[in-house]
Write an enzyme that holds these catalytic residues in place. Sequence first.
Site, short mmCIF file in Angstrom:
data_model
loop_
_atom_site.label_atom_id
_atom_site.label_comp_id
_atom_site.label_asym_id
_atom_site.label_seq_id
_atom_site.Cartn_x
_atom_site.Cartn_y
_atom_site.Cartn_z
N GLU A 66 0.96 -1.13 0.01
CA GLU A 66 0.01 0.07 0.04
C GLU A 66 0.87 1.02 0.09
O GLU A 66 0.46 2.17 0.61
CB GLU A 66 -1.04 -0.09 1.09
CG GLU A 66 -1.92 -1.18 1.13
CD GLU A 66 -2.89 -1.05 2.33
OE1 GLU A 66 -2.88 -0.12 3.13
OE2 GLU A 66 -3.77 -2.24 2.42
N CYS A 67 1.75 1.31 -0.69
CA CYS A 67 2.89 2.22 -0.80
C CYS A 67 2.70 3.04 -2.10
O CYS A 67 2.58 2.17 -3.10
CB CYS A 67 4.35 1.76 -0.53
SG CYS A 67 5.68 2.93 -0.70
N GLY A 68 3.23 4.20 -2.12
CA GLY A 68 3.27 4.99 -3.64
C GLY A 68 4.31 4.26 -4.45
O GLY A 68 4.23 4.53 -5.60
#
Length: 162
Positions: A34-36
């Site tokens: 769930e990271c950019g």
Amino acid sequence: MSIHEQSITLNDGTTTTMATWAGHLLLVVNVASECGLTPQYEGLQRLFDDYRERGLFIIGAPCNQFNNQEPGTDAQVCAFARERYGVDFPLLAKLDVNGEHEHPLYTELKKQPREDGHGGDIEWNFEKFLVDPEGVTIARFAPTVDPEDDAVIAAIEANLPV
């Protein structure tokens, strides 16, 4: 010092050592769903596809230490990476890369200095470590460095065992 003696747990719960990949060039990356930077999975998989026959393995190390961006179970992490990005390189069980409970693998990897000459804690998800076939860490790339960046490719090309 060689990382080959480090004990690790794979995403499926199997315990082994990093010696499983002795003789191969490794790119060890702490990953998060769930990271950019999560789309870097695509470039990591392309590297694995392009170089596995020449001895490169990508090792994904899921970590939830950065803004809880890897909240799922090991099974959920694996399913996400495989279904969303087609990942078929090895994934470890979730681990800590910094702090009191950091995995000994990362204690060893973090001795490799950054480009500024300093070692130290992992800055964020998707920090990359290149480990030679003898298990010696030879390069460290910041999280924002794309896996297919020219510097990463050059380091891989210069150290492939095959």
